[in-house]
Write an enzyme that holds these catalytic residues in place. Structure first.
Site, PDB file in Angstrom:
ATOM      1  N   ASP A 220     -45.560  -3.283 -36.292  1.00 58.84           N
ATOM      2  CA  ASP A 220     -45.612  -1.820 -36.276  1.00 58.84           C
ATOM      3  C   ASP A 220     -47.039  -1.302 -36.028  1.00 58.84           C
ATOM      4  O   ASP A 220     -48.019  -2.062 -36.164  1.00 58.84           O
ATOM      5  CB  ASP A 220     -45.104  -1.326 -37.642  1.00 58.84           C
TER       6      ASP A 220
ATOM      7  N   ASP B 226     -37.700   6.301 -34.255  1.00 54.33           N
ATOM      8  CA  ASP B 226     -37.261   6.408 -35.654  1.00 54.33           C
ATOM      9  C   ASP B 226     -36.091   7.371 -35.774  1.00 54.33           C
ATOM     10  O   ASP B 226     -35.514   7.507 -36.855  1.00 54.33           O
ATOM     11  CB  ASP B 226     -38.421   6.890 -36.540  1.00 54.33           C
TER      12      ASP B 226
END
Ligand code: DGJ
Length: 724
Positions: A473, A543
């Site tokens: 990430d 997301d």
């Protein structure tokens, strides 16, 4: 032959799959563009060079009466000698002037494409290297052109060389110039934000410059490193589309310039706002590669050219066509709050559903109970996971699943042991407070010792635990753009050095652990770019996991990137919309699929649906990995979304159609398929249809939706001989 040089006309022809590109060396020694488009024979194209010498034109230095450089279509535009269009390069010479006249100095045709030193690039193809040189300073530009016999793209880049005996400072170092005749285009780009990545924007090209860029030290959610010129009449399946995709992950710029003289210039590469690069005598500077995709079959043709090129020549070779894990990821279900019993129950709940990998997301390390602390400390948090990761991994493996783990290697929290012991590892300027983003700082990847520390810390976990999968990430943009490891006059090299540092990390960690499947991520899809795909065969797309939003996010992303690159999960319904489990599964199946919810809260029926969806996914997975995508309905402009994926041999296909809202008029809407073999006979078992490809493409079919909002259908289309 893919690359031909015609000495009589001094013309280079680059012929790829369905595409030709041509330029010649004119009487001034200038590399002058002639053509880029559908395949053509090798005629003398110099008649297209129309010199319009306006009285205000400036002639080349010392050559009064000769055509202005501005009147040529450039392969690489330069500044200060009469050409006022966007230059590709600005070298500041020892005297302080920024002049260079880059004229022909030779060429080579290479059967093997040379790899780039510190950046990912396409492999394969045949390569032309054109040497341009300034006769006074000996500053040079080597232009690389690679052409492929299996896809309609040309890969280009420039390498700049300081041939002088004093340093040169590059104030701008773009990868290419491309001249396209005419100005009647629209500029298409992908903009967005966190949870709203890659929306499609299409605006008429004005006279002047349109720029698509990032100044964030990452390719960014806000603008993808992609731009296309399209004709106003271009649709999904008709008309010209010329796409430019930059293989780069840091600050970038791509520009389209509608010139007053009537042609369009496209250029770009590394962002030059806040850039300079010092080249010592003899040193070279490599620019990132740009992939140019040409289509005269609309946006669909352009996308398929990019998809094929990236799948065959760029994306992580080991994983691009390998069957992907079907994961269950802990993030949306637990956030930072979990312990061993909770995670074991989580794993137990999915046993037998076809989900084959459990991924433990953020929160397993350091003092990490929320996002204000712990980043940088890649040591297991034994308060949450008693006995470390091994008992959990053993449990996961004992249930027949693989184990995945989340890292954010490039970041540090102020409240971490790493920051306390090495505050200088975080990017920041002495005497100034640092900017926070998600309460964290970015590590200075430009420094070798910082990278060594990251590699050692991440590898320690990977080498001492049987880990099968890693999600990597990157949750904030870069600020401050300064390193204590570099002298003041070289600080504007930072953003590019950050990219080089990132690629070094990826090489050492991703390529150094070939047993692990790596997924890229950046607060959703903030670093979804071709360079990242060279390491991460799949990237978390957004997301925003709401299926309705995902139809647009995945549609926009597919303009450039193949389905196999998009990581897509089934989640709970985040916006309170009631979207059926099946529909969420259908949309998430259009990529590397998985689940992002608490399986202990699923009903028996829903768990059965998971099993059905994973079985169905495994049956069509080869299409997702290697099929040709035809976008049949656009969710940005209509009530429906549809992707149709056809196998390269046209024997099988998968049709997904989603209808946002029920139409109270109950209008029957047909959908024409595409990409099938007209003469083959296909069956669609779910609809009881048997028909030729020609009929399915011209007459179409009628998807039958349940009478509810937000519903989808998925049909398999199989050639009769393939069913035997
Ligand atoms: C952002 C990612 O996009 C999410 O999927 C999750 O991994 C969080 N970061 C964790 O902090």
């Amino acid at each position: 032959m893919a690359i031909t040089y015609e000495p009589n006309t001094r013309t280079f022809f680059l012929d790829g799959a369905g595409v030709s590109y041509a330029f010649h060396i004119n009487d001034a020694g200038y590399a002058e563009h002639l053509y880029w488009g559908a395949s053509i024979p090798h005629d003398d194209l110099r008649y297209t060079c129309c010199r319009q010498q306006a009285c205000w034109h400036i002639t080349p230095p010392g050559r009064d009466g000769e055509p202005s450089y501005q009147s040529y279509a450039p392969e690489l535009a330069f500044f200060g000698t009469g050409d006022y269009r966007e230059p590709a390069v600005l070298p500041e010479n020892a005297a302080g002037d920024r002049l260079c006249e880059l004229l022909y100095a030779g060429h080579e045709i290479l059967p093997l494409k040379p790899a780039m030193a510190g950046m990912p690039s396409m492999d394969g193809g045949e390569t032309l290297v054109l040497h341009l040189r300034d006769g006074i300073t000996c500053f040079g530009a080597d232009l690389y052109y690679t052409v492929y016999d299996d896809c309609a793209v040309i890969a280009r880049r420039a390498v700049y060389r300081n041939g002088a005996d004093a340093p040169v400072t590059l104030r701008r170092a773009y990868s290419f110039s491309l001249s396209v005749p005419g100005r009647d285009y629209e500029v298409l780009s992908l903009y967005g934000d966190w949870a709203a990545e890659r929306r499609i924007q299409r605006t008429p090209l004005p006279r002047g410059v349109v720029a698509v860029d990032s100044k964030r030290g990452m390719s960014s959610h806000t603008m993808n490193p992609f731009l296309a010129l399209v004709s106003p009449e271009t649709t999904e399946s008709i008309g010209e589309a010329m796409g430019v995709s930059l293989v780069y992950s840091s600050s970038f710029v791509l520009k389209a310039e509608g010139t007053t003289s009537g042609e369009t210039l496209v250029t770009g590469g590394i962002q030059d706002m806040d850039f300079s690069w010092e080249l010592a005598p003899g040193e070279v500077f490599e620019t990132p590669e740009v992939v140019l995709a040409y289509s005269n079959t609309g946006l669909g043709g352009m996308s398929r050219a990019f998809h094929r090129a990236f799948r065959e020549h760029l994306i992580n070779k080991r994983q691009v066509k390998a069957r992907r894990p079907i994961v269950i990821n802990s993030w949306e279900a637990t956030y930072f709050s979990f312990d061993l019993p909770k995670l074991k129950a989580f794993v137990d709940a999915v046993v037998g559903t076809g989900i084959d990998t459990f991924v433990l997301d953020d929160g397993w390390f350091g003092k990490r109970d929320d996002d204000t602390s712990g980043l940088g400390d890649w040591v297991v948090n034994t308060n949450k996971l008693e006995g470390g990761l091994i008992p959990l991994i053993n449990h996961v493996h004992s249930k027949g699943l693989k184990f995945g783990l989340w890292f954010e290697p490039e970041m540090v929290n102020e409240d971490s042991d790493l920051f306390r012991s090495h505050p200088d590892y975080a990017i920041g300027v002495p005497g100034r407070s640092r900017c926070y983003g998600r309460h964290q700082y970015v590590l200075d990847l430009t420094r070798q010792e910082v990278r060594d520390h990251i590699v050692e810390a991440v590898n320690h976990i990977l080498h001492t635990h049987p880990i099968d999968y890693v999600k990597w990430d990157f949750n904030r943009t870069v600020t401050e753009f300064w390193s204590c490891g570099r002298e003041p006059r070289r600080q504007a090299e930072f953003a590019h050095r950050f990219a080089l540092g990132l690629y070094d990390l990826c090489r050492r960690i991703v390529e150094g652990n070939p047993q692990v499947v790596f997924e890229g991520c950046s607060g959703g899809g903030g670093r979804f770019d071709p360079a990242m795909l060279a390491y991460f065969a799949q990237i978390w797309t957004s997301d925003d996991v709401d299926a309705e939003e995902r139809t647009r996010i995945q549609y926009g992303t597919s303009l450039v990137y193949p389905l196999s690159a998009m990581s897509c999960h089934v989640s709970a319904c985040p916006y309170g919309r009631s979207i059926s489990f099946e529909t969420r599964g259908h949309i998430a199946a259009l990529g590397a699929t998985g689940y992002e919810l608490d399986p202990t809260h699923l009903s028996t029926k829903e768990l059965e649906q998971v099993s059905n969806l994973t079985v169905a996914y495994r049956e069509v997975q080869e299409l997702i990995l290697d099929g040709d995508l035809y976008r049949l309905a656009d969710p940005f402009t209509g009530n429906r979304f549809s992707f149709f994926v056809v196998s390269p041999d046209k024997e099988r296909a998968l049709l997904t159609v989603y209808r946002r809202l029920v139409d109270p008029l109950h209008q029957v809407e047909r959908l024409c398929l595409a990409g099938l073999a007209p003469d083959k006979i296909y069956t669609i078992p779910e609809l009881g249809i048997q028909a030729t490809g020609a009929t399915l493409m011209r007459v179409g079919l009628i998807p039958v939706f349940p009478t509810e909002d937000f519903r989808s259908v998925q049909y398999t289309v199989v050639a009769i001989d393939a069913t035997k």
